[in-house]
Design an enzyme around this catalytic site. Sequence first.
Site, mmCIF file in Angstrom:
data_model
loop_
_atom_site.group_PDB
_atom_site.id
_atom_site.type_symbol
_atom_site.label_atom_id
_atom_site.label_comp_id
_atom_site.label_asym_id
_atom_site.label_seq_id
_atom_site.Cartn_x
_atom_site.Cartn_y
_atom_site.Cartn_z
ATOM 1 N N HIS A 259 -6.566 -2.545 -1.134
ATOM 2 C CA HIS A 259 -6.013 -3.912 -0.377
ATOM 3 C C HIS A 259 -6.684 -4.913 -0.289
ATOM 4 O O HIS A 259 -7.832 -4.986 0.443
ATOM 5 C CB HIS A 259 -5.498 -3.128 1.027
ATOM 6 C CG HIS A 259 -4.830 -4.171 1.944
ATOM 7 N ND1 HIS A 259 -3.587 -4.382 1.932
ATOM 8 C CD2 HIS A 259 -5.417 -5.205 2.674
ATOM 9 C CE1 HIS A 259 -3.252 -5.217 2.703
ATOM 10 N NE2 HIS A 259 -4.097 -5.916 3.174
ATOM 11 N N CYS B 292 0.861 -1.240 -0.009
ATOM 12 C CA CYS B 292 0.053 -0.160 0.017
ATOM 13 C C CYS B 292 0.812 1.220 0.097
ATOM 14 O O CYS B 292 0.450 2.248 -0.646
ATOM 15 C CB CYS B 292 -0.913 0.108 1.221
ATOM 16 S SG CYS B 292 -2.257 -1.158 0.980
ATOM 17 N N HIS C 207 -0.697 -10.168 -4.617
ATOM 18 C CA HIS C 207 0.340 -9.848 -5.598
ATOM 19 C C HIS C 207 0.494 -10.994 -6.525
ATOM 20 O O HIS C 207 0.417 -12.270 -6.302
ATOM 21 C CB HIS C 207 1.497 -9.192 -5.033
ATOM 22 C CG HIS C 207 2.225 -10.230 -4.190
ATOM 23 N ND1 HIS C 207 2.002 -10.316 -2.911
ATOM 24 C CD2 HIS C 207 3.344 -11.092 -4.222
ATOM 25 C CE1 HIS C 207 2.726 -11.148 -2.264
ATOM 26 N NE2 HIS C 207 3.516 -11.527 -2.977
ATOM 27 N N ASN D 77 1.264 -16.383 -4.570
ATOM 28 C CA ASN D 77 1.607 -17.110 -3.296
ATOM 29 C C ASN D 77 0.470 -16.855 -2.094
ATOM 30 O O ASN D 77 0.343 -15.663 -1.961
ATOM 31 C CB ASN D 77 3.017 -17.060 -2.404
ATOM 32 C CG ASN D 77 4.115 -17.406 -3.419
ATOM 33 O OD1 ASN D 77 3.824 -18.496 -4.023
ATOM 34 N ND2 ASN D 77 4.929 -16.785 -3.505
HETATM 35 P P1 DGP Z 1 5.773 -13.445 -1.699
HETATM 36 O O1 DGP Z 1 6.549 -14.471 -1.106
HETATM 37 O O2 DGP Z 1 4.783 -13.998 -2.779
HETATM 38 O O3 DGP Z 1 4.916 -12.755 -0.695
HETATM 39 O O4 DGP Z 1 6.609 -12.303 -2.363
HETATM 40 C C1 DGP Z 1 6.820 -10.948 -1.952
HETATM 41 C C2 DGP Z 1 7.665 -10.239 -2.930
HETATM 42 O O5 DGP Z 1 7.739 -9.047 -2.412
HETATM 43 C C3 DGP Z 1 9.115 -10.960 -2.728
HETATM 44 O O6 DGP Z 1 9.574 -11.301 -3.961
HETATM 45 C C4 DGP Z 1 9.979 -9.439 -2.237
HETATM 46 C C5 DGP Z 1 9.174 -8.319 -2.753
HETATM 47 N N1 DGP Z 1 9.119 -7.272 -1.991
HETATM 48 C C6 DGP Z 1 9.173 -7.212 -0.486
HETATM 49 N N2 DGP Z 1 9.198 -6.070 -0.134
HETATM 50 C C7 DGP Z 1 9.475 -5.151 -1.230
HETATM 51 C C8 DGP Z 1 9.656 -3.933 -1.494
HETATM 52 O O7 DGP Z 1 9.975 -3.145 -0.391
HETATM 53 N N3 DGP Z 1 10.004 -3.467 -2.593
HETATM 54 C C9 DGP Z 1 9.884 -4.297 -3.687
HETATM 55 N N4 DGP Z 1 10.121 -3.834 -4.835
HETATM 56 N N5 DGP Z 1 9.561 -5.728 -3.474
HETATM 57 C C10 DGP Z 1 9.467 -6.217 -2.405
#
Ligand code: DGP
Length: 112
Positions: free
Chosen positions: A45, A6, A98, A85
């Site tokens: 969200h 968010c 996502h 996931n």
């Molecule tokens: P999941 O395991 O499906 O919940 O993947 C979450 C993804 O989000 C992981 O691949 C890393 C990414 N991620 C987490 N925090 C941030 C962030 O602050 N910025 C970006 N660009 N990606 C993020």
Amino acid sequence: MDCIFCKIIEGSIPSAKVYEDESVYAFRDINPMAPVHVLVVPKKHLASMDEVNEENSECVAAIFRAIPKIAAAEGLKNGYRVISNCGEDACQTVKHLHFHILGGKKLPDQMA
Ligand code: DGP
């Protein structure tokens, strides 16, 4: 709400944006697992796929309209993978729905 995605959508946390429309935001994953690794999220969200229902599923349709546009813009002519996931067993770490777009190389054929 204390949600990283968010905050990315509203701009208070920076991101490398690759696509945006009225209901969808897409940006590069901070920890890329492939040459192209984009996260596509609804601006509204929803904690995970488990919260998708008849009232809010239009945002998921919008995401799936955006994905082929993003893939084309990223040059993924030879294919790509889309993953979401959901929950603990899937190792969901960010509790905002996502979809990962992964591509730019031959991906492993094992999903789990
Ligand atoms: P999941 O395991 O499906 O919940 O993947 C979450 C993804 O989000 C992981 O691949 C890393 C990414 N991620 C987490 N925090 C941030 C962030 O602050 N910025 C970006 N660009 N990606 C993020």
